[in-house]
Design a protein around this motif. Structure first.
Motif, short mmCIF file in Angstrom:
data_model
loop_
_atom_site.label_atom_id
_atom_site.label_comp_id
_atom_site.label_asym_id
_atom_site.label_seq_id
_atom_site.Cartn_x
_atom_site.Cartn_y
_atom_site.Cartn_z
N ARG A 115 -3.72 17.65 -81.56
CA ARG A 115 -3.18 18.90 -82.01
C ARG A 115 -4.60 19.46 -82.59
N VAL A 116 -5.11 20.81 -82.51
CA VAL A 116 -6.12 21.60 -82.91
C VAL A 116 -5.42 22.70 -83.72
N ARG A 117 -6.54 23.21 -84.46
CA ARG A 117 -6.14 24.62 -85.14
C ARG A 117 -6.47 25.83 -84.37
N ALA A 118 -5.93 26.86 -84.33
CA ALA A 118 -6.24 27.98 -82.97
C ALA A 118 -7.49 28.32 -84.03
N LEU A 119 -8.48 28.91 -83.02
CA LEU A 119 -9.58 29.69 -83.28
C LEU A 119 -8.92 31.02 -82.79
N ALA A 120 -9.78 32.26 -83.63
CA ALA A 120 -9.21 33.57 -83.35
C ALA A 120 -10.40 34.22 -83.13
N VAL A 121 -10.18 35.27 -82.38
CA VAL A 121 -11.22 36.59 -82.01
C VAL A 121 -11.09 37.27 -83.19
N PRO A 122 -12.31 37.71 -83.83
CA PRO A 122 -12.36 38.64 -85.23
C PRO A 122 -11.99 39.96 -84.77
N SER A 170 -3.32 41.63 -74.01
CA SER A 170 -1.81 41.04 -73.41
C SER A 170 -1.20 40.22 -74.70
N PRO A 171 -0.04 40.48 -74.92
CA PRO A 171 0.84 39.54 -75.88
C PRO A 171 0.68 38.16 -75.69
N GLY A 172 0.49 37.83 -76.89
CA GLY A 172 0.07 36.31 -76.87
C GLY A 172 0.25 35.55 -78.40
N ARG A 173 -0.55 34.56 -78.67
CA ARG A 173 -0.28 34.04 -80.09
C ARG A 173 -1.63 33.59 -80.69
N ARG A 174 -2.63 34.23 -80.22
CA ARG A 174 -3.98 33.74 -80.77
C ARG A 174 -4.60 35.00 -81.84
N SER A 175 -4.89 35.88 -81.45
CA SER A 175 -5.70 36.88 -82.32
C SER A 175 -4.90 38.02 -82.56
N ARG A 176 -5.26 38.74 -83.66
CA ARG A 176 -4.39 39.68 -84.20
C ARG A 176 -4.70 41.05 -83.45
N ALA A 177 -3.54 41.83 -82.97
CA ALA A 177 -3.79 42.90 -81.97
C ALA A 177 -2.54 43.91 -82.09
N ARG A 178 -2.85 45.07 -81.85
CA ARG A 178 -1.91 46.26 -81.90
C ARG A 178 -0.93 45.73 -80.53
N THR A 179 0.40 45.77 -80.80
CA THR A 179 1.35 45.21 -79.58
C THR A 179 2.38 46.07 -79.72
N SER A 180 3.46 46.05 -78.72
CA SER A 180 4.44 46.77 -78.86
C SER A 180 5.68 45.94 -79.62
N TYR A 181 5.42 45.03 -80.23
CA TYR A 181 6.29 44.04 -81.09
C TYR A 181 5.73 43.63 -82.05
N GLU A 184 -2.40 38.50 -79.78
CA GLU A 184 -2.68 38.81 -78.47
C GLU A 184 -3.11 37.48 -77.84
N GLY A 185 -2.93 37.21 -76.53
CA GLY A 185 -3.70 36.19 -75.87
C GLY A 185 -5.26 36.63 -75.36
N ASN A 186 -5.99 35.59 -75.57
CA ASN A 186 -7.42 35.89 -75.19
C ASN A 186 -7.78 35.09 -74.00
N LEU A 187 -9.01 35.49 -73.31
CA LEU A 187 -9.79 34.65 -72.35
C LEU A 187 -10.67 33.56 -73.25
N VAL A 188 -10.26 32.30 -73.14
CA VAL A 188 -11.03 31.32 -73.66
C VAL A 188 -11.90 30.61 -72.41
N LEU A 189 -13.06 30.96 -72.37
CA LEU A 189 -13.87 30.33 -71.69
C LEU A 189 -14.69 29.16 -71.96
N PHE A 190 -14.56 28.06 -71.59
CA PHE A 190 -15.09 26.88 -71.95
C PHE A 190 -16.28 26.58 -71.26
#
Length: 721
Positions: free
Chosen positions: A462-469, A475-486, A541-547
């Protein structure tokens, strides 16, 4: 030109679908018994998933409803809390499905075909659960509620195409309704509830990502569908489809008798359902098999029992048999055996047969005469316990541990062995490397050839999430802060068109100063369209995580790749849970490769990562340039999805110059980046830290990825945001 009317659009007939026997059976069992819990259909593109689901509605028995009720209340047991109620019970009246007269007290009754309501992937919350007419509520003082798709699907089918792409906030609403059988609408000081019991059917392509475990478990049965490889069967599919496209009406007429016969058989099976006996021995057999497969919870046992009863009714039986249980287990358990999103669902049918035979012996000692109960062996089995006897009757000793894999073991996954003159490798290595040498110590010219090795990945953790500043709008997700419809309300704004999420307080505040000008004389508030405000909500929001992963020889030589793979798999698991898209770029030798283009399928990413070979020089600059190109293309495809770059490297660059690395890093300066520092040993050069500074990101050591070091990093990034 032929002067003939355009035929009405019809769905492709269910009975005209070629093959797909398991899928047809799963849908029919649900049509016979809605308690079976719905169907999840997994499969590749073009396998008639949507076609056969849409054809199911025509086979379902018609539904008696209270006339004029928008929520399809059952006349025999109307919902006492129905928003269109109250309805008087009509339980004493004649059955409307037989066309009898309906004298006496009670609501007017009408009969309509069963509905199939389709939930689009991009639907709004209002479309699913319904919406309120705020203007009428404020001006007329009435609760004007417009029902959504959950109301339309009540006592019918709710079909979700590409259900794995459904936004999380819609999934949460769907889970609540499926669990409670009721849709609750609580918003803007107005409360509405109505019954919502439906058959949930979903289709998905596993290449586009997996379902959340909670929603996956809500599907009673699951079916894997693939296109036939038989040329004759494929040709028949093409012939029928061309015939349907040419004249849907005539094609449907050719299959009308088959459709009618199948619908009649489903109705008969549904009527026979209560007569089917599920014996205590059958219940114990079901429980034994579910326990042996180690499924979580008790839903699997219940669904299997319902499916077995439905199968017995479908075949015309009066008692559940071992064959009914076998068919039910085949469809109810595969998706419940998964332990993480990297596991593909499936069931070994030979193992299932063994379990059923053993379970039958436990509940009925006479069921398998001649079976050695103590040994648990098959009487027809070969008495020789050796699974791989020598053809000449001799038993060869195990091969030399250092010479190759054991019998039955994949040569690419052989364990490392001590070799003369070489130290033993750690257990993370899967193939024996040429030696623990770095490229810098090789003879001239040796660096041009890629000496490949593949190391086994460490266990994900288990790792702790990294967030985009910052604040995004993706798109709705669970990583970074965003303006969403919910999410939580953070403000209000003037809507662009009809407000999708009305903000009651802000609307009242906007209308209040103008009441005298508008001639208000009574208690009612005079509200104009221009006063309406909608809520501004903040969620995740969900992000694009590019490894971007260093797969060069410097990583392999120091035997770090097993830990690196484990770290990337852990981050992939985290990306799955946070509904991100993921991509994978690797660099080694003289170039970089996009191993996994951006996708929602972390399962595909895990497979690529586990099989990733290492070796060769370290073209760090080329890896960064390829990452910049991938992000540029994705920005054009989905501008609202913000990227997070995760570079996994020790910072060495043995191919190209330092200036090349600097120029490549400059291409990624505006991208949120984290560099996982894989450098080890007592002496550290700090190259990965220097790379993180060039990228304008943070550096975190590999060994601290799962510890408090990452927690501190997240806190720092949140403070910066």
């Amino acid at each position: 030109m032929l002067d003939r009317p355009v035929p009405a659009v019809r769905h492709y007939p269910f009975t005209a679908v070629v093959g797909q026997d398991d899928l047809k059976l799963a849908l029919i069992l649900n049509a016979v018994s809605p308690r079976t819990g719905g169907v999840l259909i997994r499969g590749e593109k073009g396998t008639a998933k949507s076609t056969i689901v849409r054809a199911l509605a025509a086979l379902l028995p018609p539904v008696a409803v209270v006339t004029g009720c928008r929520f399809s209340c059952d006349p025999a047991a109307p919902d006492p809390a129905c928003p269109d109620g109250p309805h008087d019970s009509a339980s004493s009246r004649a059955d409307p499905l037989r066309g009898d007269e309906l004298p006496g007290a009670g609501p007017a009754v009408s009969v309509r075909p069963a509905r199939l309501a389709e939930l689009p992937v991009g639907a709004s919350e209002d479309r699913l659960i319904g919406s309120l007419d705020l203007e009428r509520a404020l001006t007329e003082g009435v609760k004007a509620f417009d029902p959504g798709l959950l109301a339309a699907a009540h006592r019918g089918v709710l079909y979700v195409d590409e259900v794995n792409l459904l936004h999380d906030h819609l999934v949460d609403l769907l889970l609540d309704a499926a669990a409670l059988g009721t849709c609750y609408v609580e918003r803007d000081a107005v409360s509405v509830r109505h019954a919502a019991r439906f058959l949930l059917v979903g289709t998905m392509n596993p290449e586009e990502g997996e379902l959340r475990p909670q929603l996956l478990d809500r599907f009673g049965l699951t079916v894997e569908v693939t296109a036939s490889r038989d040329p004759a069967e494929r040709a028949e599919v093409v012939r029928r489809r061309l015939s349907f496209d040419d004249d849907p009406g005539q094609f449907a007429a050719r299959w009308a008798e088959d459709e009618k016969a199948l619908a009649a058989r489903i109705a008969e099976a549904r009527g026979r359902l209560r007569e089917v006996v599920l014996s205590d021995a059958a219940v114990r057999r079901i429980a034994t098999v579910c326990a042996a497969y180690g499924v979580d919870g008790m839903r699997a046992d219940l669904i299997t029992a319902h499916a077995a009863v439905a199968h017995a009714a479908w075949r015309g039986g009066t008692e559940v048999t071992a064959e009914d249980i076998r068919e039910a287990v085949r469809l109810a358990l595969p998706h419940r055996r998964r332990r993480d999103p990297f596991d593909a669902p499936g069931l070994d049918e030979s193992e299932l047969d063994d379990l059923l035979r053993e379970a039958g012996a436990d509940v009925d000692p006479d069921a398998d005469a001649g079976t050695d109960a103590d040994a648990g062996t098959d009487p027809d089995a070969d008495p020789d316990p050796d699974p791989d006897p020598d053809p000449d009757g001799r038993h060869e000793p195990d091969p030399d541990p250092g010479s190759g894999p054991r019998p039955g073991q994949d040569p690419g996954h052989a364990q490392d062995r001590d070799r003369a003159g070489e130290p033993a490798l750690d257990q993370g290595s899967e193939t024996v490397p040429p030696g623990p040498r770095d490229e810098a110590s090789r003879p001239p010219g040796a660096g041009t050839a890629l000496s490949q090795r593949t190391e086994q990945a460490g266990e994900p953790y288990r790792v702790r999430a990294l967030a985009v500043p910052g604040l995004g709008t993706g798109s709705p997700g669970r990583r970074s802060r965003a303006r969403t419809s919910y999410g939580r309300v953070s403000g209000s704004r003037v809507p662009d068109g009809r407000p999708t999420s009305p903000h009651l307080t802000a609307t009242l505040r906007a209308a209040a100063p103008y009441q005298r000008e508008r001639g208000r004389t009574g208690p009612g508030l005079v509200v104009r369209a221009g006063d309406l405000r909608e809520a501004v909500r903040e969620g995740r929001e969900g992000n694009l995580v590019l490894f971007v992963v260093d797969a060069s020889g410097s990583m392999a030589a120091r035997r770090r790749m097993g830990a690196v793979k484990g770290a990337v798999l852990s981050l992939l698991l985290d990306a799955y849970q946070r509904r991100d898209k993921v991509g994978l770029v690797t660099f080694r030798g003289h170039g970089a490769e996009v191993v996994l283009p951006p996708t929602s399928s972390v399962e595909a990413g895990a497979a690529r990562m586990r099989g990733l070979p290492t070796g060769g020089r370290t073209p760090l600059a080329e890896g960064l340039r390829r990452a910049a190109e991938v992000l540029r293309v994705e920005r054009l495809r989905d501008p609202s999805r913000r990227p997070l770059l995760v570079v996994v490297t020790d910072g060495r660059a043995t191919s190209g110059t330092d200036a090349d690395v600097h120029r490549a890093a400059a291409l990624l300066r505006n991208v949120a980046a984290v560099v996982v520092d894989c450098e080890s040993g007592p002496v550290r050069l700090g190259l990965a830290v220097r790379l993180a500074a060039r990228l304008g990101g943070e550096a975190v050591r590999l060994e601290r990825l799962a510890a408090s070091g990452l927690r501190d990093l997240v806190h720092e990034r949140r403070k910066a945001a």
